[in-house]
Design a protein around this motif. Structure first.
Motif, PDB file in Angstrom:
ATOM      1  N   SER A 185       0.843  -1.193   0.000  1.00  8.29           N
ATOM      2  CA  SER A 185       0.000   0.000   0.000  1.00  8.29           C
ATOM      3  C   SER A 185       0.880   1.244   0.000  1.00  8.29           C
ATOM      4  N   HIS A 186       0.529   2.204  -0.848  1.00  3.04           N
ATOM      5  CA  HIS A 186       1.265   3.467  -0.899  1.00  3.04           C
ATOM      6  C   HIS A 186       0.302   4.654  -0.744  1.00  3.04           C
ATOM      7  N   ILE A 187      -0.879   4.378  -0.187  1.00  4.92           N
ATOM      8  CA  ILE A 187      -1.909   5.405  -0.034  1.00  4.92           C
ATOM      9  C   ILE A 187      -1.397   6.534   0.865  1.00  4.92           C
ATOM     10  N   GLY A 188      -1.505   7.743   0.384  1.00  4.68           N
ATOM     11  CA  GLY A 188      -1.117   8.912   1.173  1.00  4.68           C
ATOM     12  C   GLY A 188       0.347   9.271   1.097  1.00  4.68           C
ATOM     13  N   ALA A 189       1.137   8.474   0.396  1.00  6.70           N
ATOM     14  CA  ALA A 189       2.580   8.727   0.323  1.00  6.70           C
ATOM     15  C   ALA A 189       2.919   9.712  -0.784  1.00  6.70           C
ATOM     16  N   ASP A 190       3.936  10.534  -0.531  1.00  6.58           N
ATOM     17  CA  ASP A 190       4.460  11.445  -1.544  1.00  6.58           C
ATOM     18  C   ASP A 190       5.535  10.779  -2.387  1.00  6.58           C
ATOM     19  N   ALA A 191       6.110   9.690  -1.855  1.00  4.71           N
ATOM     20  CA  ALA A 191       7.173   8.977  -2.567  1.00  4.71           C
ATOM     21  C   ALA A 191       7.312   7.584  -1.973  1.00  4.71           C
ATOM     22  N   VAL A 192       7.857   6.681  -2.773  1.00  5.35           N
ATOM     23  CA  VAL A 192       8.164   5.325  -2.317  1.00  5.35           C
ATOM     24  C   VAL A 192       9.668   5.228  -2.130  1.00  5.35           C
ATOM     25  N   VAL A 193      10.083   4.720  -0.980  1.00 11.17           N
ATOM     26  CA  VAL A 193      11.506   4.575  -0.653  1.00 11.17           C
ATOM     27  C   VAL A 193      11.877   3.097  -0.685  1.00 11.17           C
ATOM     28  N   LEU A 194      12.909   2.772  -1.454  1.00  8.78           N
ATOM     29  CA  LEU A 194      13.351   1.388  -1.617  1.00  8.78           C
ATOM     30  C   LEU A 194      14.822   1.274  -1.220  1.00  8.78           C
ATOM     31  N   PRO A 195      15.112   0.953   0.042  1.00  8.05           N
ATOM     32  CA  PRO A 195      16.498   0.809   0.468  1.00  8.05           C
ATOM     33  C   PRO A 195      17.089  -0.515  -0.014  1.00  8.05           C
ATOM     34  N   CYS A 196      18.337  -0.718   0.259  1.00 13.10           N
ATOM     35  CA  CYS A 196      19.107  -1.926  -0.063  1.00 13.10           C
ATOM     36  C   CYS A 196      19.801  -1.798  -1.412  1.00 13.10           C
ATOM     37  N   THR A 197      21.117  -1.723  -1.371  1.00 19.66           N
ATOM     38  CA  THR A 197      21.913  -1.560  -2.590  1.00 19.66           C
ATOM     39  C   THR A 197      22.064  -2.855  -3.379  1.00 19.66           C
ATOM     40  N   ALA A 198      21.672  -3.986  -2.781  1.00 21.57           N
ATOM     41  CA  ALA A 198      21.767  -5.268  -3.486  1.00 21.57           C
ATOM     42  C   ALA A 198      20.479  -5.618  -4.216  1.00 21.57           C
ATOM     43  N   TRP A 199      19.415  -4.871  -3.969  1.00 21.10           N
ATOM     44  CA  TRP A 199      18.087  -5.138  -4.531  1.00 21.10           C
ATOM     45  C   TRP A 199      17.989  -4.486  -5.903  1.00 21.10           C
ATOM     46  N   ARG A 200      17.580  -5.225  -6.909  1.00 21.48           N
ATOM     47  CA  ARG A 200      17.608  -4.727  -8.287  1.00 21.48           C
ATOM     48  C   ARG A 200      16.368  -3.877  -8.628  1.00 21.48           C
ATOM     49  N   THR A 201      16.228  -2.784  -7.902  1.00 16.40           N
ATOM     50  CA  THR A 201      15.088  -1.893  -8.108  1.00 16.40           C
ATOM     51  C   THR A 201      15.422  -0.705  -9.002  1.00 16.40           C
ATOM     52  N   PHE A 202      16.690  -0.383  -9.150  1.00 18.15           N
ATOM     53  CA  PHE A 202      17.103   0.729 -10.005  1.00 18.15           C
ATOM     54  C   PHE A 202      16.623   0.513 -11.435  1.00 18.15           C
ATOM     55  N   GLU A 203      16.579  -0.741 -11.863  1.00 14.82           N
ATOM     56  CA  GLU A 203      16.214  -1.076 -13.238  1.00 14.82           C
ATOM     57  C   GLU A 203      14.725  -0.918 -13.535  1.00 14.82           C
ATOM     58  N   VAL A 204      13.896  -0.832 -12.488  1.00 14.37           N
ATOM     59  CA  VAL A 204      12.441  -0.768 -12.710  1.00 14.37           C
ATOM     60  C   VAL A 204      11.829   0.521 -12.164  1.00 14.37           C
ATOM     61  N   ILE A 205      12.648   1.545 -11.963  1.00 19.41           N
ATOM     62  CA  ILE A 205      12.140   2.813 -11.427  1.00 19.41           C
ATOM     63  C   ILE A 205      11.047   3.388 -12.321  1.00 19.41           C
ATOM     64  N   GLU A 206      11.308   3.484 -13.625  1.00 21.36           N
ATOM     65  CA  GLU A 206      10.315   4.078 -14.531  1.00 21.36           C
ATOM     66  C   GLU A 206       9.021   3.279 -14.540  1.00 21.36           C
ATOM     67  N   GLU A 207       9.123   1.953 -14.538  1.00 23.41           N
ATOM     68  CA  GLU A 207       7.928   1.102 -14.507  1.00 23.41           C
ATOM     69  C   GLU A 207       7.118   1.357 -13.246  1.00 23.41           C
ATOM     70  N   LEU A 208       7.792   1.437 -12.120  1.00 23.27           N
ATOM     71  CA  LEU A 208       7.104   1.650 -10.845  1.00 23.27           C
ATOM     72  C   LEU A 208       6.455   3.030 -10.787  1.00 23.27           C
ATOM     73  N   GLU A 209       7.182   4.045 -11.246  1.00 27.16           N
ATOM     74  CA  GLU A 209       6.617   5.393 -11.202  1.00 27.16           C
ATOM     75  C   GLU A 209       5.402   5.507 -12.118  1.00 27.16           C
ATOM     76  N   ALA A 210       5.436   4.841 -13.251  1.00 30.39           N
ATOM     77  CA  ALA A 210       4.294   4.868 -14.166  1.00 30.39           C
ATOM     78  C   ALA A 210       3.080   4.189 -13.552  1.00 30.39           C
ATOM     79  N   ASP A 211       3.318   3.148 -12.766  1.00 30.20           N
ATOM     80  CA  ASP A 211       2.239   2.384 -12.145  1.00 30.20           C
ATOM     81  C   ASP A 211       1.706   3.060 -10.885  1.00 30.20           C
ATOM     82  N   LEU A 212       2.603   3.637 -10.073  1.00 31.72           N
ATOM     83  CA  LEU A 212       2.221   4.175  -8.767  1.00 31.72           C
ATOM     84  C   LEU A 212       1.927   5.671  -8.788  1.00 31.72           C
TER      85      LEU A 212
END
Length: 264
Positions: A185-212
Motif C-alpha cells: 500500500s502506498h496510499i497517502g505517500a508522496d514517494a516510495v523509498v526502496l532501500p538496499c543496494t543489493a536489490w535490483r530496483t534501479f532497473e524498474v524505477i520508470e515502470e514503478l513510477e508509471a504504475d504508482l
C-alpha cells in the motif's frame, strides 16, 4: 566541469556478495566516467546481520578503502545501506566522514543519500518497501523516525529469519522486486523509498513510477544522484526516474536535457 574521455573516476566500496551496486553505477553514467570497485567483507562470520556484524564490516570498510585510494578516484561511495543506518543518523554522518578522510576524497553513503533525495523532492510522507527481514527493518524504522519524514506505510520480509536466510528478497529479479513493491500500500505517500543496494530496483524505477504515479527513490539511485550532484558530473548522468529528471535546474538535468554529442 569538463573532463576528457574516462577522466573522472568513481571508487566504490562494495560488500563482497553484492552484485548490483556496480552494474547500477555503470549503467547510470556515460563512458566519460570510469567505475572502480573494491570489495569488503567482515572479519568474522555471522549467522544473521546484526549490530555486531555491521560494526565488523564497517571497521573493515574503513581499512579497505585505503586500497581504493590507490586508484586515485575523485569521489567514492559505500554500497551498504544497513551498515550506514543501523546506529542512527549521527553514526551515518560520522562513518561517511571516516571513509572520506581515509579515501582522501568525498564519499557518499546510501542512507544519507536517501534523506538528501527526499529533501530535494520536497517529500513529507513516505511509503517504505524493503527486502529486509525483521532486524534490518526495525533499525531502519528507528533511523527514519529521527527524520522529518512520516512513514505512512512500511512493508518488508515478514518471513521468520530462518526462512528468509535461505533466499533473501534482495536476490529477487527486477520483475519480482517490482511485483513485491506494487503489492504494498502506498496510499497517502508522496514517494516510495526502496532501500538496499543489493536489490535490483534501479532497473524498474520508470515502470514503478508509471504504475504508482509518485516518485520512487532507491538506495542506488539516491547514492548515484548525490555523488553526481556533489561532484558536478551531472553532464554524464543518464536520467532515471523523477529524481534524475526533476526539471528545477538544481541538479542540472531536466526532462528536456540533452547530453553533448561526445557523451552519447
Amino acid at each position: 566541469m569538463a573532463c576528457s574521455n574516462r577522466d573522472f573516476r568513481i571508487g566504490l566500496l562494495v560488500p563482497a556478495g553484492n552484485t548490483t551496486f556496480e552494474p547500477d553505477f555503470i549503467s547510470a553514467f556515460s563512458s566519460q566516467i570510469s567505475i572502480h570497485a573494491h570489495r569488503v567483507i567482515a572479519k568474522r562470520s555471522y549467522p544473521y546481520e546484526s549490530h555486531e556484524s555491521m560494526d565488523d564490516i564497517n571497521e573493515e570498510a574503513v581499512k579497505e578503502v585505503e586500497k581504493l585510494a590507490r586508484a586515485r578516484v575523485h569521489f567514492g561511495a559505500y554500497g551498504f545501506t544497513t551498515a550506514t543506518f543501523y546506529r542512527g543518523r549521527v553514526f551515518a554522518e560520522q562513518l561517511e566522514q571516516r571513509l572520506t578522510q581515509v579515501l582522501g576524497v568525498p564519499t557518499v553513503v546510501p542512507s544519507l543519500a536517501l534523506l538528501e533525495a527526499l529533501a530535494f523532492l520536497k517529500v513529507k510522507k513516505i511509503s517504505v518497501v524493503t527486502p529486509y527481514p525483521q532486524w534490518n527493518n526495525e533499525t531502519l524504522k528507528m533511523f527514519l523516525n529521527d527524520t522529518p519524514y512520516e512513514i505512512v506505510a512500511f512493508k518488508g520480509d515478514e518471513r521468520p529469519k530462518e526462512v528468509a536466510k535461505k533466499n533473501y528478497f534482495w536476490h529477487q529479479s527486477p520483475d519480482e522486486a517490482a511485483a513485491f513493491i506494487k503489492e504494498a500500500s502506498h496510499i497517502g505517500a508522496d514517494a516510495v523509498v526502496l532501500p538496499c543496494t543489493a536489490w535490483r530496483t534501479f532497473e524498474v524505477i520508470e515502470e514503478l513510477e508509471a504504475d504508482l504515479n509518485i516518485p520512487v527513490v532507491t538506495a542506488n539511485q539516491a547514492t548515484i544522484w548525490s555523488l553526481a550532484r556533489r561532484a558536478s558530473i551531472e553532464y554524464a548522468l543518464r536520467p532515471r526516474g523523477t529524481l534524475f529528471t526533476k526539471g528545477n535546474g538544481e541538479l542540472g538535468i531536466g526532462k528536456d536535457f540533452l547530453f553533448p554529442p561526445t557523451l552519447l
